[in-house]
Each structure stands twice: as C-alpha cells, then as structure tokens.
Design an enzyme around this catalytic site. Structure first.
Site, mmCIF file in Angstrom:
data_model
loop_
_atom_site.group_PDB
_atom_site.id
_atom_site.type_symbol
_atom_site.label_atom_id
_atom_site.label_comp_id
_atom_site.label_asym_id
_atom_site.label_seq_id
_atom_site.Cartn_x
_atom_site.Cartn_y
_atom_site.Cartn_z
ATOM 1 N N SER A 136 -11.658 1.264 -5.121
ATOM 2 C CA SER A 136 -11.118 1.778 -6.526
ATOM 3 C C SER A 136 -12.290 2.127 -7.145
ATOM 4 O O SER A 136 -12.325 1.702 -8.584
ATOM 5 C CB SER A 136 -10.073 1.383 -6.710
ATOM 6 O OG SER A 136 -9.299 2.297 -7.575
ATOM 7 N N GLY A 196 -13.112 2.382 -0.745
ATOM 8 C CA GLY A 196 -11.527 1.930 -0.939
ATOM 9 C C GLY A 196 -11.286 0.941 -2.069
ATOM 10 O O GLY A 196 -10.290 0.328 -1.865
ATOM 11 N N GLU A 234 -6.507 10.840 -13.755
ATOM 12 C CA GLU A 234 -6.725 11.258 -12.280
ATOM 13 C C GLU A 234 -5.769 12.159 -11.745
ATOM 14 O O GLU A 234 -6.118 13.089 -10.926
ATOM 15 C CB GLU A 234 -6.738 9.959 -11.591
ATOM 16 C CG GLU A 234 -7.191 9.985 -10.245
ATOM 17 C CD GLU A 234 -7.862 8.758 -9.507
ATOM 18 O OE1 GLU A 234 -8.174 8.863 -8.329
ATOM 19 O OE2 GLU A 234 -8.278 8.077 -10.226
ATOM 20 N N GLU A 282 0.863 -1.235 0.126
ATOM 21 C CA GLU A 282 -0.204 -0.118 0.051
ATOM 22 C C GLU A 282 0.875 1.322 -0.040
ATOM 23 O O GLU A 282 1.832 1.269 0.766
ATOM 24 C CB GLU A 282 -0.863 -0.132 1.100
ATOM 25 C CG GLU A 282 -2.244 0.638 0.838
ATOM 26 C CD GLU A 282 -3.007 -0.380 0.103
ATOM 27 O OE1 GLU A 282 -3.229 0.060 -1.191
ATOM 28 O OE2 GLU A 282 -3.458 -1.505 0.349
ATOM 29 N N ASP A 284 -4.359 1.014 -9.034
ATOM 30 C CA ASP A 284 -5.704 0.776 -9.161
ATOM 31 C C ASP A 284 -6.080 0.686 -10.449
ATOM 32 O O ASP A 284 -6.886 -0.305 -11.004
ATOM 33 C CB ASP A 284 -6.286 1.692 -8.370
ATOM 34 C CG ASP A 284 -6.152 2.017 -7.095
ATOM 35 O OD1 ASP A 284 -5.757 1.308 -6.479
ATOM 36 O OD2 ASP A 284 -6.384 3.301 -6.487
ATOM 37 N N ASP A 301 3.130 2.231 -4.845
ATOM 38 C CA ASP A 301 3.050 2.377 -6.430
ATOM 39 C C ASP A 301 3.717 3.554 -6.888
ATOM 40 O O ASP A 301 4.368 3.692 -7.845
ATOM 41 C CB ASP A 301 1.469 2.073 -6.972
ATOM 42 C CG ASP A 301 0.313 3.009 -6.365
ATOM 43 O OD1 ASP A 301 0.860 3.940 -5.472
ATOM 44 O OD2 ASP A 301 -0.490 3.160 -6.991
#
Length: 391
Positions: A128, A126, A162, A33, A174, A36
C-alpha cells in the site's frame, strides 16, 4: 533519511522558514482481505517502511513537489485551486487527490506548500504505497495549516481521494492502517462502523516475513473494481431475503442458507469469500489473543485458498510462494496480502528458521517461475505523523 531530504529541499526550494518532517507507513494485512468494502473485519499492522517527507508552507496557492524515488519527474508544480479528478498512474496523483479531498469535504486549505519526499518501500509490492502517499499528504496538510481533524479523518480523506479522484473503488483498510498504526500492534478494525482495537503481536519465537513476488499484473485496477461490483450485486440479491446492510453482517451458516438467492454464480463465489473471510478474521484474532498461533496460521492458509478459488485475486506467482511456504514445518501460516494479482505474501515463521525460509523459498520460486523474490521482516510500527528532523 531526513538529512538527505532536508539537503535536497534546501537545494530545490531554498533555506529558511519552518521546515517540518513527516512519515507515513505502508501496511501489511495479516488476515481479512477484500472485506473492508464489504463491511467486514480486517487485521492489518503499519510497517516501519513507508514514505518520508520534509515540507514548508507557502503564502500562495502553489504546490511544489519533488520525489527522490522518482527524480526524473523533476519538480511538480501545480495550483491547488485547479485540481480536478484524474489519474495518470503517477505518484503525485495521490498527493493531488488528498488536497482536493480536503477541500471537497469542507476543510479549508489556505495555501500550498513545498515538499521533498522519498520512499524506502518497494512500489507495486501490495504494501500500500498509495495509501502511504495519501496519508503523508494528509498529515502534512493537517499539521502545516493547523486543521482540526482526527487521524481517522485523515484515513477517510485518503480513501475518499482514491475513490473519487483516482478512480480506485477501495475500502478504508489501507489508509486506516497507515494513519492509525501502533508499534508492536495490529489493528482489529470493524469496517462497518470503524470501531477498532489494538491487539499486541506478542510473537516471542516467530517473525512476520513479507515475500515480494516482484510481479504486478496490469489488470489489478480494473479487476479490483470488478470484485467490488460483483460483491455489491451479491449483496443486492441477499437483501431481498435477509435483513442485512453488508455481507459482513452474515455468518457462514446464514450465508449457506441463502446463497442460492444470488443469481450469478460468480457473484455467489465473491460473497462466499467475503463472508467466510470475515468470520476467519474474527476467529483469527481470538486465536491470537489466546496465544494459539497454530490455529492462527491455519486460518491464514484458508484465507489464501479462498482468495485464490472464490475471490480469484491471486496469481500463479503468489500461489507458488504460498504453496512452498506451506511445505515447511516451521511456517505457521502463509497467504497473499493486499489487493492481489501480484505483490506479496505474508508468513509467520519460527525465528530460528528465518534464514532457511528465505533460502528455500527463493530457490523454489526461481525454479518454478524463473523469477527472483525479495524478503522483508515486518516490524509493526507507528502510524503517520510529524517526525523530528535535525538540521
């Protein structure tokens, strides 16, 4: 689902023409987590929950969208040549962003299209939903207009939109998971170079259970961008003494050697998480390949502690869910998943104890927070793409 969408589509936009069906899944990340955008490894899987749509291309520049999940929004009608970066916090901002991203990156979008969509995934959980909407838009544009691009390109378009259109400085995990998912597998992805492997989730006596805390704190967006900035500041300090490009280039021993070079103690904590979480993820995948689920679960627990204490993206509700899960002997591991500040935990639970897990966690969560939670069995599914619909 497609039958309902097709019916509404014909009511809103008329019959006839080449109406096509599409699906883009949400995702759950098993471990890895906030690594990335730090050049580390992640280990997500696509879900069988996500966003469904039917669409038909037009012969002008108008797009018309209708979302059955938010019917009060009505039909959204826009001209694709007039899109410019903005974020009103609405679902269609993510659709707009992808159309804009295609054009900004040199892909020719000749016309608009009509679309009706619906989700079977809880928003703000959460899992995504935003990336699912982005990848839905990407595969619709790719397919309707026969654009020559890979599914990795589709993931890149989602991340770019995004970042640049919606102002969320996210990494690519994601979107990659939604675009590239594979049934019964998780994706071991090196985000520094996008090399990836599918790893079978051969859970014979275990289930992956997602627990939705039903909370989402308002500071999530701004705090997410803060964490990325803090990680980048730590990297900048480390680059003065280490030949690295990302925090993911460091192992734990090397980080401990040079951590005092990071001047800001908060940034030092952020970097500690990014480095240790990357190493945990690499080790966790090795444990899974060796069928050592006990060790895999322990690494999940360590991940949550690091996210809580060093990266500070957990929240009291997520901590309660994880802590109560850790007390149960049939739970191999449990951690928050996703960006944090609310949303979900993911737990590996013995199959024969899934009902008891849900009962106990729901009771203890209600007792400690006054809130209700929801549970979903995570069935790893395929990635985004065109789906068959029956008229």
């Amino acid at each position: 689902m497609f039958g309902e969408l097709l019916k509404v589509f014909k009511e809103k936009f008329g019959e006839g023409g080449d109406i096509r069906g599409y699906f883009a899944p949400g995702r759950v990340n098993l471990i890895g987590e906030h690594t990335d955008y730090n050049g580390g490894h992640v280990f997500p899987c696509a879900l069988t929950m996500g966003n469904y749509a039917v669409a038909r291309k037009r012969d002008d520049d108008i797009i018309r969208w209708f979302n059955l999940t938010y019917p009060d929004n009505g039909v959204i009608e826009k001209n694709i040549r007039e899109f410019a970066p903005e974020d009103n916090g609405l679902w269609y901002d993510y659709q707009e962003g992808v159309v804009w991203a295609f054009m900004q990156n040199g892909f020719h979008v000749p016309h608009g299209y009509d679309m009706v969509m619906k989700s079977d995934m809880p928003a703000g959980s959460g899992l995504s939903a935003s990336a699912s909407i982005e990848e839905l838009a990407a595969v619709i544009i790719k397919d309707l207009f026969d654009i020559d691009m890979t599914m990795v390109d589709c993931a890149r378009m989602g991340q770019y939109s995004e970042n640049e259109y919606n102002g969320m400085n996210c990494g690519i995990m994601d979107q990659f998971a939604s675009a590239m998912g594979k049934k019964d597998n998780a994706i071991f992805l090196d985000t520094s170079n996008l090399q990836y492997e599918y790893v079978p989730l051969n859970f014979t006596d275990e289930k992956i259970i997602i627990t939705n805390s039903k909370v989402k704190h308002k500071l999530a967006g701004s705090a997410y961008n803060d964490r990325r900035r803090e990680s980048e500041e730590a990297l900048s300090d480390l680059k003065k003494v280490c030949d690295i490009k990302t925090l993911g280039d460091l192992d734990n021993e090397t980080f401990r050697k040079y951590e005092d070079e990071i001047s800001d103690p908060v940034c030092r904590k952020r970097a500690k998480h990014a480095v240790s979480e990357n190493q945990r993820t690499i080790k966790a995948v090795e444990c899974l390949r060796n069928s050592d689920l006990i060790a895999f679960g322990h690494l999940m627990n360590e991940s949550h502690v690091s996210l809580r204490d060093d990266y500070e993206v957990s929240c009291p509700e997520l901590d309660v869910l994880a802590e109560e899960a850790w007390k149960l002997p049939y739970v191999l591991g449990s951690r928050m998943t996703g960006g944090g500040f609310g949303g979900c935990t993911v737990s590996i639970v013995k199959s024969e104890n899934t009902s008891d897990f849900c009962d106990v966690i729901a009771r203890e969560y209600k007792k400690r927070t006054g809130l209700d939670c929801e549970f979903y069995i995570a069935d790893p599914g395929d990635g985004a793409g065109r789906r068959q619909i029956n008229d």
